[in-house]
Design a protein around this motif. Structure first.
Motif, PDB file in Angstrom:
ATOM      1  N   PHE A   6     -43.788  11.352 -68.954  1.00 48.80           N
ATOM      2  CA  PHE A   6     -43.542   9.910 -69.577  1.00 48.80           C
ATOM      3  C   PHE A   6     -44.646   8.908 -69.246  1.00 48.80           C
ATOM      4  CE2 PHE A   6     -39.068  11.584 -68.078  1.00 48.80           C
ATOM      5  CZ  PHE A   6     -38.989  11.918 -69.196  1.00 48.80           C
ATOM      6  N   LEU A   7     -45.693   9.508 -68.487  1.00 50.37           N
ATOM      7  CA  LEU A   7     -46.827   8.866 -68.312  1.00 50.37           C
ATOM      8  C   LEU A   7     -48.069   9.697 -68.542  1.00 50.37           C
ATOM      9  CD1 LEU A   7     -48.633   6.588 -67.007  1.00 50.37           C
ATOM     10  CD2 LEU A   7     -48.125   7.426 -64.932  1.00 50.37           C
ATOM     11  N   VAL A   8     -48.982   9.216 -69.505  1.00 47.80           N
ATOM     12  CA  VAL A   8     -50.136  10.104 -69.854  1.00 47.80           C
ATOM     13  C   VAL A   8     -51.284   9.568 -69.055  1.00 47.80           C
ATOM     14  CG1 VAL A   8     -51.711  10.568 -71.916  1.00 47.80           C
ATOM     15  CG2 VAL A   8     -49.192  10.184 -72.061  1.00 47.80           C
ATOM     16  N   ASN A 147     -46.800  16.723 -63.836  1.00 45.18           N
ATOM     17  CA  ASN A 147     -47.726  16.178 -63.176  1.00 45.18           C
ATOM     18  C   ASN A 147     -48.130  14.804 -63.440  1.00 45.18           C
ATOM     19  OD1 ASN A 147     -49.634  15.909 -61.020  1.00 45.18           O
ATOM     20  ND2 ASN A 147     -51.272  16.590 -62.291  1.00 45.18           N
ATOM     21  N   ASP A 148     -47.139  13.729 -63.619  1.00 43.26           N
ATOM     22  CA  ASP A 148     -47.244  12.629 -64.008  1.00 43.26           C
ATOM     23  C   ASP A 148     -46.702  11.573 -63.252  1.00 43.26           C
ATOM     24  OD1 ASP A 148     -44.525  11.233 -65.238  1.00 43.26           O
ATOM     25  OD2 ASP A 148     -44.825  13.509 -65.566  1.00 43.26           O
ATOM     26  N   ALA A 149     -47.278  10.459 -62.756  1.00 39.56           N
ATOM     27  CA  ALA A 149     -46.921   9.464 -61.432  1.00 39.56           C
ATOM     28  C   ALA A 149     -45.167   8.974 -61.793  1.00 39.56           C
ATOM     29  CB  ALA A 149     -47.729   8.463 -61.667  1.00 39.56           C
ATOM     30  N   TRP A 150     -44.859   9.006 -63.063  1.00 42.09           N
ATOM     31  CA  TRP A 150     -43.535   8.242 -63.062  1.00 42.09           C
ATOM     32  C   TRP A 150     -42.586   9.159 -62.915  1.00 42.09           C
ATOM     33  CZ3 TRP A 150     -40.746   4.752 -62.088  1.00 42.09           C
ATOM     34  CH2 TRP A 150     -39.526   4.291 -62.601  1.00 42.09           C
ATOM     35  N   SER A 151     -42.790  10.562 -63.340  1.00 39.95           N
ATOM     36  CA  SER A 151     -41.938  11.609 -63.095  1.00 39.95           C
ATOM     37  C   SER A 151     -41.616  11.960 -61.441  1.00 39.95           C
ATOM     38  CB  SER A 151     -42.234  13.038 -63.662  1.00 39.95           C
ATOM     39  OG  SER A 151     -41.944  12.957 -64.855  1.00 39.95           O
ATOM     40  N   LYS A 152     -42.770  11.791 -60.662  1.00 40.25           N
ATOM     41  CA  LYS A 152     -42.845  11.835 -59.229  1.00 40.25           C
ATOM     42  C   LYS A 152     -42.143  10.604 -58.581  1.00 40.25           C
ATOM     43  CE  LYS A 152     -46.644  14.950 -59.049  1.00 40.25           C
ATOM     44  NZ  LYS A 152     -47.936  15.409 -58.348  1.00 40.25           N
ATOM     45  N   ALA A 153     -42.498   9.560 -59.159  1.00 39.52           N
ATOM     46  CA  ALA A 153     -41.857   8.057 -58.665  1.00 39.52           C
ATOM     47  C   ALA A 153     -40.326   8.263 -58.912  1.00 39.52           C
ATOM     48  CB  ALA A 153     -42.333   7.011 -59.289  1.00 39.52           C
ATOM     49  N   GLN A 154     -39.884   8.691 -59.910  1.00 41.30           N
ATOM     50  CA  GLN A 154     -38.460   8.851 -60.192  1.00 41.30           C
ATOM     51  C   GLN A 154     -37.729   9.760 -59.168  1.00 41.30           C
ATOM     52  OE1 GLN A 154     -36.880   7.934 -64.574  1.00 41.30           O
ATOM     53  NE2 GLN A 154     -38.873   9.104 -64.536  1.00 41.30           N
ATOM     54  N   LEU A 166     -40.182  13.487 -50.903  1.00 36.60           N
ATOM     55  CA  LEU A 166     -40.665  14.533 -51.779  1.00 36.60           C
ATOM     56  C   LEU A 166     -41.146  15.807 -50.779  1.00 36.60           C
ATOM     57  CD1 LEU A 166     -43.164  12.459 -53.932  1.00 36.60           C
ATOM     58  CD2 LEU A 166     -40.780  13.648 -54.635  1.00 36.60           C
ATOM     59  N   ASN A 167     -41.321  15.411 -49.408  1.00 39.71           N
ATOM     60  CA  ASN A 167     -41.758  16.677 -48.665  1.00 39.71           C
ATOM     61  C   ASN A 167     -40.302  17.527 -48.030  1.00 39.71           C
ATOM     62  OD1 ASN A 167     -44.425  15.684 -48.562  1.00 39.71           O
ATOM     63  ND2 ASN A 167     -43.919  14.295 -46.529  1.00 39.71           N
ATOM     64  N   ASP A 168     -39.413  16.945 -48.686  1.00 36.57           N
ATOM     65  CA  ASP A 168     -38.158  17.658 -48.439  1.00 36.57           C
ATOM     66  C   ASP A 168     -37.925  18.914 -49.519  1.00 36.57           C
ATOM     67  OD1 ASP A 168     -37.200  16.782 -45.940  1.00 36.57           O
ATOM     68  OD2 ASP A 168     -36.811  14.949 -47.130  1.00 36.57           O
ATOM     69  N   GLN A 315     -43.926   1.844 -55.648  1.00 37.20           N
ATOM     70  CA  GLN A 315     -44.401   3.595 -55.468  1.00 37.20           C
ATOM     71  C   GLN A 315     -45.954   3.699 -55.786  1.00 37.20           C
ATOM     72  OE1 GLN A 315     -42.410   6.551 -55.088  1.00 37.20           O
ATOM     73  NE2 GLN A 315     -40.770   5.141 -54.453  1.00 37.20           N
ATOM     74  N   GLY A 316     -46.779   2.497 -55.851  1.00 35.75           N
ATOM     75  CA  GLY A 316     -48.101   2.565 -56.180  1.00 35.75           C
ATOM     76  C   GLY A 316     -48.682   3.017 -57.277  1.00 35.75           C
ATOM     77  N   ILE A 317     -47.928   2.868 -58.336  1.00 38.06           N
ATOM     78  CA  ILE A 317     -48.246   3.458 -59.614  1.00 38.06           C
ATOM     79  C   ILE A 317     -49.125   2.244 -60.381  1.00 38.06           C
ATOM     80  CG2 ILE A 317     -47.465   3.879 -61.995  1.00 38.06           C
ATOM     81  CD1 ILE A 317     -45.122   5.240 -60.588  1.00 38.06           C
TER      82      ILE A 317
END
Length: 334
Positions: A6-8, A147-154, A166-168, A315-317
């Motif tokens: 969802f984030l290019v 590998n996009d910021a919004w997926s990781k943030a969600q 995320l480390n878990d 989230q620092g995006i």
């Protein structure tokens, strides 16, 4: 299937769009009455997908022509080009993502969201049929993700709701498609949306996947997909923009009420890139996100935008987001 991040990251590729703004096409006044005004509608993806069914069907039914519009549905050369086309005026309106709008605005692009597509954020965790997970049960699991910021943030926000980070979890990045990772049992679960990865699990995996909705676990309920306009074009053509949104709302309503007709129109328009089984299922999975179609279906909510901007800043995006009111407008809606 295709990547549904969802984030290019290269949405603008460093371009200074304000400096390269081109004159936007479009007729107004008496000229518009004399002949249809061409409206260039750039899409979110280089290959046609089922999300486009409403305007493909609406164009075929004459809904845009009735509004004095000659609609040109354009696929971008790459996924990174949608907002470049919109920001530089090579397109008047766009079908795009909420995060692409936010990042384009951060780059100074003259773009503005003018309507939502769907009423909620349908992103979450997808797992094999019969193997549902709670958020807490994701600890120690392997998850396929883009590998996009919004997926990781969600994902981070979901995990936080159960006291995890995320480390878990063990993340496996998919460059193109997370679904094969799950079907090959290389991961325990994947991230995705119900009408893309979820659809692929149904059509390719021949199963009904389990879905853990992000919005029930701390993620803002912001629809992922939306319509946006070039601000210079919107300012110069407000009535034409309203006509476009009227025709689009009518097209969405008709496509929701006549799904088979919508799939058939799509097949006729894009026969060379047409996977009949997938498109039919994708539209079936999309209809619940749109229905019922009423006067508020495309309307965006200030509180929801504020919640999203607060979340991505935390989230620092985006370090310093603009006021929420500067990202969208409901003034062009029917």
């Amino acid at each position: 299937m295709k990547r549904r991040a969802f984030l290019v990251g290269t949405v603008l590729a460093g371009a200074t769009l304000l400096g390269s703004l081109l004159p936007a096409p479009g007729l107004t006044g008496a000229a518009a009455a004399a002949s249809p005004a061409k409206v260039t509608f750039i899409q979110e993806w280089p290959v046609a997908d089922g999300f486009w069914i409403p305007w493909v069907l609406g164009k075929d039914k004459g809904f845009y022509a009735e509004e004095g519009i000659d609609l040109d549905i354009v696929a971008p050369p790459t996924v990174a080009d949608t907002m470049k086309f919109l920001g530089t005026g090579r397109a008047n309106v766009a079908f795009t993502t909420v995060m692409d709008v936010i990042f384009a605005k951060e780059q100074g692009a003259p773009v503005e969201a003018i309507g939502r597509y769907g009423k909620e954020n349908n992103w979450g965790i997808i797992s094999q049929q019969g193997k549902p997970y709670t958020v807490a049960e994701l600890k120690g699991k392997t998850i396929g993700i883009y590998n996009d910021a919004w997926s990781k943030a969600q994902l981070a926000l979901m995990l936080k709701s159960a006291g995890l980070t995320l480390n878990d979890v063990n993340m496996v990045t998919a460059a193109d498609d997370t679904v094969p990772l799950l079907l090959q049992k290389r991961v325990d679960a994947i991230t995705g949306i119900t009408n893309a990865e979820g659809t692929e699990m149904t059509t390719m995996g021949k199963q009904t996947p389990e879905f853990l909705a992000a919005i029930k676990h701390g993620v803002p309920n912001t629809p992922i997909l939306m319509f946006a306009g070039n601000q210079a074009w919107l300012k110069a053509n407000p009535q034409l923009a309203k006509a476009f949104m009227r025709a689009t709302e009518k097209s969405i309503r008709y496509a929701v009420e006549h799904p088979d007709e919508g799939v058939a129109a799509f097949g006729k328009a894009y026969s060379k890139a047409y996977d009949a089984t997938f498109i039919k299922q994708q539209w079936a999975d999309t209809v619940p996100l749109l229905a019922p179609v009423d006067g508020r279906s495309l309307q965006m909510d200030l509180a929801v935008w504020k919640e999203l901007l607060t979340a991505i800043q935390a989230q620092g995006i985006v370090k310093s987001p603009l006021p929420a009111e500067q990202y969208f407008s409901n003034q062009y809606l029917p």
